[in-house]
Design a protein around this motif. Structure first.
Motif, PDB file in Angstrom:
ATOM      1  N   THR A 177      39.249  38.367  35.324  1.00  0.00           N
ATOM      2  CA  THR A 177      39.585  36.947  35.476  1.00  0.00           C
ATOM      3  C   THR A 177      40.982  36.734  36.034  1.00  0.00           C
ATOM      4  O   THR A 177      41.267  35.659  36.583  1.00  0.00           O
ATOM      5  CB  THR A 177      39.476  36.209  34.132  1.00  0.00           C
ATOM      6  OG1 THR A 177      40.347  36.832  33.177  1.00  0.00           O
ATOM      7  CG2 THR A 177      38.063  36.246  33.608  1.00  0.00           C
ATOM      8  N   ASN A 178      41.865  37.727  35.916  1.00  0.00           N
ATOM      9  CA  ASN A 178      43.234  37.567  36.393  1.00  0.00           C
ATOM     10  C   ASN A 178      43.515  38.303  37.699  1.00  0.00           C
ATOM     11  O   ASN A 178      44.597  38.161  38.257  1.00  0.00           O
ATOM     12  CB  ASN A 178      44.214  38.057  35.320  1.00  0.00           C
ATOM     13  CG  ASN A 178      44.304  37.126  34.139  1.00  0.00           C
ATOM     14  OD1 ASN A 178      44.804  36.011  34.239  1.00  0.00           O
ATOM     15  ND2 ASN A 178      43.776  37.559  32.994  1.00  0.00           N
ATOM     16  N   ALA A 237      40.899  33.903  39.136  1.00  0.00           N
ATOM     17  CA  ALA A 237      42.104  33.794  39.953  1.00  0.00           C
ATOM     18  C   ALA A 237      41.750  33.772  41.432  1.00  0.00           C
ATOM     19  O   ALA A 237      40.819  34.449  41.872  1.00  0.00           O
ATOM     20  CB  ALA A 237      43.043  34.977  39.658  1.00  0.00           C
ATOM     21  N   LYS A 289      46.006  42.076  35.012  1.00  0.00           N
ATOM     22  CA  LYS A 289      45.765  41.559  33.673  1.00  0.00           C
ATOM     23  C   LYS A 289      47.074  41.179  32.989  1.00  0.00           C
ATOM     24  O   LYS A 289      47.212  40.087  32.447  1.00  0.00           O
ATOM     25  CB  LYS A 289      45.021  42.591  32.832  1.00  0.00           C
ATOM     26  CG  LYS A 289      44.814  42.175  31.380  1.00  0.00           C
ATOM     27  CD  LYS A 289      44.030  43.214  30.620  1.00  0.00           C
ATOM     28  CE  LYS A 289      43.885  42.816  29.141  1.00  0.00           C
ATOM     29  NZ  LYS A 289      45.147  42.889  28.419  1.00  0.00           N
ATOM     30  N   ARG A 325      50.750  41.253  40.801  1.00  0.00           N
ATOM     31  CA  ARG A 325      49.406  40.695  40.612  1.00  0.00           C
ATOM     32  C   ARG A 325      48.339  41.600  41.214  1.00  0.00           C
ATOM     33  O   ARG A 325      47.178  41.516  40.849  1.00  0.00           O
ATOM     34  CB  ARG A 325      49.324  39.298  41.231  1.00  0.00           C
ATOM     35  CG  ARG A 325      50.137  38.261  40.480  1.00  0.00           C
ATOM     36  CD  ARG A 325      49.760  36.872  40.885  1.00  0.00           C
ATOM     37  NE  ARG A 325      48.413  36.534  40.464  1.00  0.00           N
ATOM     38  CZ  ARG A 325      47.823  35.357  40.709  1.00  0.00           C
ATOM     39  NH1 ARG A 325      48.486  34.427  41.369  1.00  0.00           N
ATOM     40  NH2 ARG A 325      46.610  35.122  40.312  1.00  0.00           N
ATOM     41  N   HIS A 336      49.684  32.978  32.422  1.00  0.00           N
ATOM     42  CA  HIS A 336      48.855  32.033  31.671  1.00  0.00           C
ATOM     43  C   HIS A 336      49.588  31.570  30.406  1.00  0.00           C
ATOM     44  O   HIS A 336      49.596  30.378  30.085  1.00  0.00           O
ATOM     45  CB  HIS A 336      47.532  32.701  31.316  1.00  0.00           C
ATOM     46  CG  HIS A 336      46.576  31.793  30.598  1.00  0.00           C
ATOM     47  ND1 HIS A 336      45.909  30.765  31.224  1.00  0.00           N
ATOM     48  CD2 HIS A 336      46.193  31.746  29.288  1.00  0.00           C
ATOM     49  CE1 HIS A 336      45.149  30.131  30.353  1.00  0.00           C
ATOM     50  NE2 HIS A 336      45.299  30.708  29.176  1.00  0.00           N
ATOM     51  N   GLY A 381      48.732  38.260  34.968  1.00  0.00           N
ATOM     52  CA  GLY A 381      47.925  37.052  34.853  1.00  0.00           C
ATOM     53  C   GLY A 381      48.018  36.431  33.474  1.00  0.00           C
ATOM     54  O   GLY A 381      48.192  35.216  33.344  1.00  0.00           O
ATOM     55  N   MET A 382      47.898  37.257  32.447  1.00  0.00           N
ATOM     56  CA  MET A 382      47.978  36.729  31.096  1.00  0.00           C
ATOM     57  C   MET A 382      49.395  36.245  30.788  1.00  0.00           C
ATOM     58  O   MET A 382      49.589  35.262  30.071  1.00  0.00           O
ATOM     59  CB  MET A 382      47.542  37.792  30.095  1.00  0.00           C
ATOM     60  CG  MET A 382      46.063  38.145  30.195  1.00  0.00           C
ATOM     61  SD  MET A 382      45.458  39.183  28.854  1.00  0.00           S
ATOM     62  CE  MET A 382      45.504  38.024  27.487  1.00  0.00           C
ATOM     63  N   HIS A 425      39.324  40.398  30.911  1.00  0.00           N
ATOM     64  CA  HIS A 425      40.591  39.726  31.218  1.00  0.00           C
ATOM     65  C   HIS A 425      41.190  40.242  32.521  1.00  0.00           C
ATOM     66  O   HIS A 425      41.854  39.484  33.247  1.00  0.00           O
ATOM     67  CB  HIS A 425      41.571  39.895  30.058  1.00  0.00           C
ATOM     68  CG  HIS A 425      41.263  38.992  28.897  1.00  0.00           C
ATOM     69  ND1 HIS A 425      41.571  37.650  28.908  1.00  0.00           N
ATOM     70  CD2 HIS A 425      40.662  39.230  27.709  1.00  0.00           C
ATOM     71  CE1 HIS A 425      41.174  37.098  27.767  1.00  0.00           C
ATOM     72  NE2 HIS A 425      40.621  38.036  27.022  1.00  0.00           N
ATOM     73  N   GLN A 448      37.246  30.920  33.845  1.00  0.00           N
ATOM     74  CA  GLN A 448      38.600  31.246  34.299  1.00  0.00           C
ATOM     75  C   GLN A 448      38.508  32.338  35.354  1.00  0.00           C
ATOM     76  O   GLN A 448      37.828  33.344  35.179  1.00  0.00           O
ATOM     77  CB  GLN A 448      39.460  31.737  33.127  1.00  0.00           C
ATOM     78  CG  GLN A 448      40.868  32.177  33.528  1.00  0.00           C
ATOM     79  CD  GLN A 448      41.608  32.854  32.389  1.00  0.00           C
ATOM     80  OE1 GLN A 448      41.202  32.730  31.227  1.00  0.00           O
ATOM     81  NE2 GLN A 448      42.676  33.567  32.697  1.00  0.00           N
TER      82      GLN A 448
END
Length: 887
Positions: free
Chosen positions: A716-717, A597, A513, A508, A520, A516-517, A713, A595
């Motif tokens: 956000t992650n 993290a 990305k 992470r 998700h 995280g994706m 992305h 969104q």
């Protein structure tokens, strides 16, 4: 014990109730909702509260020097407007010195430069001060102010050189954390169910952090909160006239923890029970700690301090006022006193007040030039002609949120698509209970209470796989947490979880990305909802089939809507968004969420109109209501005829990645299907362009080498990312009017946009509802960002990198601070010393005739007070495109 101050408990309760106006309710961070920190003080002017806070808490409400100078360098403040503000202030002030001298002094003081520290000048100043003091037998340097009744513990230090007020705060933080803990600690506070005051009384006599003498003092106090408060106030020798102010200062000492107590009182319909208990405990703790030092006398202004102030005033005239030493010495005593009085009045705080007003007036002028330039009428006609030539295929209603405005602009430029603005809760006073959730969430502005509960459910009779999988996940999380909190299991836990958590940490951190994706997608598949979920829209049918008493939450809310309520809410929403005719084949209600993290402030990035929750649920409820046959029939009776070929759908705008996720798409007719396919095909390019423009405003983003979609992305992650998006930073205006007023202007994501057509609002009720609801939410958001920028140490929450979540309800700096009430530093600043958010008060612009504005102000004294006292600014654009300033 001493004679009591009061014979009536009601008197003390009234004092506490009035004192609590200086704080505002603070909701848990999981349901973070914006609040103006001065919401209960608007009966005073903005400037009066600024002076009071400066005197009472040394809190400054005007933008700091660094922020002002940066704004000026960036062209946000017009020099001509600043000069105009100076001249206006001089016109409004009774001058006792020559106007030319006042102007010169004012212009130089407004440069916000520090006075010189030259040694040779100091010697001359010492001489001038000595001469001045010899003439001034009244000691004119002393500044008088309203008695503020400081806490007794303010001026006392213990043997460790620590202020006793800090000791009192330390103990209060400890007891607040214990009582308010939301299942974060391993052990629950004993007797918590019997209330804060009772639980504290049972434990305080065993507190090892107190001395034996302090515990004995507390043990001997009355067991009733009101009697204890009365006794302690008497022993502290607080005069009856000073008690409310004294209580206010106690609340302002830790406004975060006190605000959380106030929020709990509101949630449980109690008349300040927790706040009362909190104050009783604070007073008891203060008395127990300061008792050996009583009586306490306030230190008087020292002559050295007076001399220092006098020296700075004289020096300011030598450096800013164009006076020479000889000029000053030849003045009469009376003239010198007048010059000193003027420099006291034209102080640093006043300078920054004038800068703020010039900043706001400069933005006002810029917005005016965008919205009503010359030939604006022709421009609006051209826009209307284009819209008539290109038939609208999709109408999309977005939240007024400033982040929606740039996204809407990209949508409108991508095809025959029209966008509409209204508050994100879509006028629905509901509490939502999503499938698999144990608790409901009020999904409406925090100043209102929900009137209905809407539950998402499945038609399956047996527990579905989704609920089973969610239960498994919750059980694993609960077990992991309990193992960490217990002594023996915690010894084994690192051996079991270490390898997995190590892999997770590295992946992470270095490939956020992708990981995280991946996570998700895993959770999306694992917690995939059944396709047949429905909403409890029909009050009677669902109650008969599903035993409604199991669905009611607090306040015994009714489940679903009656047929009359369905029509009423749909009618109200359509009128609020000014969509009562010319319907497109596809109408989309677009909520929004965000969104990110590892972000305690995640809820602050969701919909402000929905009490810190994503608003896609509300959008789905309204879309389904508008598709119901009985609602269409009812609307037709009210004069709104929705064609059978028009279909309503729902979506959610993810603001951190500028993507649109469909949450409800019913069966579509041919025209609606074609419109849906067209907007679907356009969305990738819309998202690309919106992200490209938005990312350019984030610091440290090199878009020349990075793909915008990939970058958003990643942000956000990435669990180390302190700024996944800017949120509502830079918000400055709330514009109520037709979209044609704003769609040709680049508003830079700074304006809340609410659709409104005055010709469809003969009695002014729609405008009144917009002002009382969405505009109030926008004002609270604006002032929270303002306060977090100008006074981050008091109203903000410091750096995200040093925050710690406490008690599961909020954040602190370190392990013993106030419960922080505002936004992190990274939400308003692009660097430690570089401003991003512009702290100016909200400008409300209404497109309506002057008669409408006059009627609004006459019928809404609360809003009129906001305008007159400087908490919001007001302007209008009339039917002839003439701009009018009302504040």
């Amino acid at each position: 014990m001493g004679k009591s101050n009061y014979t009536s408990t009601d008197t003390l309760y009234n004092k506490v109730t009035h004192a609590s106006r200086v704080i505002v309710p603070l909701s848990p961070i999981s349901v973070f909702a914006a609040r103006s920190p001065w919401a209960n003080l608007e009966d005073k002017t903005f400037d009066e509260i600024a002076q009071w806070l400066k005197d009472a808490r040394k809190v400054d409400m005007y933008p700091p020097r660094m922020v002002i100078l940066q704004a000026h360098q960036q062209g946000e403040i017009d020099d001509v407007i600043l000069e105009r503000r100076l001249q206006q202030w001089l016109d409004d002030t009774t001058l006792t010195i020559p106007r030319m001298a006042a102007e010169q002094y004012g212009r130089n003081a407004l440069k916000l430069q520090s006075l010189s520290k030259a040694t040779d000048l100091n010697k001359q100043l010492d001489t001038l001060v000595a001469q001045y003091k010899g003439k001034d037998s009244t000691n004119a340097t002393r500044q008088h102010s309203t008695r503020l009744v400081p806490l007794k513990s303010t001026y006392i230090v213990d043997q460790n050189n620590e202020k006793l007020i800090d000791t009192v705060d330390y103990h209060m933080i400890k007891w607040c954390k214990l009582y308010l803990d939301d299942a974060q600690s391993g052990w629950t506070m004993p007797n918590r169910d019997k209330g804060l005051f009772y639980a504290w009384q049972q434990l305080i006599v065993h507190d090892p952090a107190l001395s034996k003498q302090q515990r004995v003092r507390l043990k001997d106090l009355p067991k009733d909160a009101s009697e204890l408060m009365d006794t302690v106030l008497t022993r502290l020798e607080i005069a009856e006239a000073d008690i409310q102010t004294y209580l206010e200062n106690h609340l302002l000492s830790l406004p975060g923890w006190a605000g959380m107590m106030l929020w709990h009182d509101e949630q449980h319909d109690k008349a300040h029970d927790l706040v009362f208990s909190y104050l009783a405990i604070r007073l008891a703790m203060e008395w127990a700690i300061v008792a050996p030092y009583l009586p306490v006398t306030e230190p008087e202004d020292l002559s050295h301090s007076n001399e220092k102030h006098l020296k700075s005033h004289i020096q300011s005239w030598l450096e800013w006022g164009g006076c020479s030493v000889e000029d000053w010495q030849t003045m009469s005593e009376h003239e010198q006193q007048n010059y000193i009085a003027f420099s006291r009045q034209f102080n640093n705080q006043l300078c920054r007040k004038l800068w703020l007003e010039a900043w706001e007036a400069s933005y006002n002028q810029q917005l005016k030039e965008m919205l009503v330039p010359e030939q604006r009428h022709d421009a609006q006609t051209n826009v209307s002609d284009v819209q008539m030539q290109n038939h609208t295929e999709v109408q999309m209603a977005f939240c007024i949120d400033v982040r929606s405005e740039p996204f809407r602009k990209q949508i409108e430029s991508a095809g025959p698509f029209e966008t509409i603005g209204l508050a994100g809760f879509f006028g629905l006073p509901i509490e939502k209970l999503e499938l698999g959730s144990k608790h409901g969430h009020p999904s409406l502005p925090v100043m209102n209470q929900p009137q209905h509960q809407i539950k998402e459910y499945t038609h399956e009779r047996e527990p579905n796989a989704f609920q089973q999988r969610k239960h498994i996940l919750e059980s694993v999380t609960y077990t992991f947490k309990k193992m960490k909190q217990n002594v023996l299991p915690s010894l084994l836990l690192p051996e079991l979880s270490g390898p997995w958590l190590t892999i997770q940490m590295f992946t992470r951190s270095f490939v956020p990305k992708r990981v995280g994706m991946g996570m998700h997608k895993f959770y999306a598949r694992w917690l995939r909802k059944p396709e047949d979920t429905a909403l409890t829209l029909d009050y009677q049918t669902y109650q008969q089939a599903h035993h409604p008493h199991h669905l009611h939450l607090k306040h015994d809310l009714p489940v679903g809507f009656t047929n009359t309520e369905k029509v009423s809410y749909a009618l109200q929403a359509l009128k609020l968004m000014d969509l009562t005719s010319d319907f497109a084949p596809l109408v989309v209600m677009c909520g929004h969420g965000s969104q990110s993290a590892n972000n305690p402030y995640a809820a602050s990035l969701d919909c402000g109109a929905c009490g810190g929750a994503a608003s896609g649920f509300n959008a789905k409820v309204l879309a389904q209501l508008c598709n119901l046959p009985e609602v269409r029939i009812g609307l037709r009776e009210e004069g709104i005829n929705i064609p059978e070929t028009t279909i309503f759908a729902a979506a959610e705008h993810q603001t951190s990645v500028d993507e649109l996720t469909w949450t409800y798409v019913p069966e579509l007719m041919e025209a609606a299907q074609a419109a849906f396919e067209r907007i679907e095909a356009a969305l990738p390019e819309i998202s690309y362009r919106a992200n490209q423009k938005r990312l350019a405003q984030l610091p440290n983003n090199n878009l020349t080498t990075r793909d915008p979609i990939h970058e958003v992305h990643r942000l956000t992650n990435d669990w180390s990312e302190i700024r996944p998006e800017w949120g509502l930073a830079k918000n400055a205006a709330f514009i109520i009017g037709q979209r044609t007023l704003t769609q040709n202007s680049d508003l830079a994501g700074r304006a809340f946009l609410h659709n409104y057509h005055w010709q469809h609002d003969e009695d002014g009720q729609i405008l009144a509802n917009i002002i009382a609801g969405p505009a109030l939410v926008a004002q609270w958001i604006n002032l929270q960002y303002y306060a977090s920028t100008v006074a981050p140490h008091y109203y903000g929450s410091g750096s995200k990198t040093t925050q710690s979540v406490t008690a599961g309800i909020g954040v602190m700096q370190g392990n013993a601070s106030d419960l922080l009430t505002g936004l992190p530093w990274q939400s308003v600043m692009s660097a430690d010393d570089k401003m991003y958010h512009s702290p100016i008060r909200l400008l409300i612009v209404i497109q309506a005739p002057k008669a409408f504005i006059k009627r609004l102000l006459e019928n809404d004294p609360v809003f009129k007070q906001k305008v007159e006292n400087g908490w919001v600014r007001l302007a209008s654009v009339d039917e002839h495109n003439q701009w009018e300033d009302w504040s």
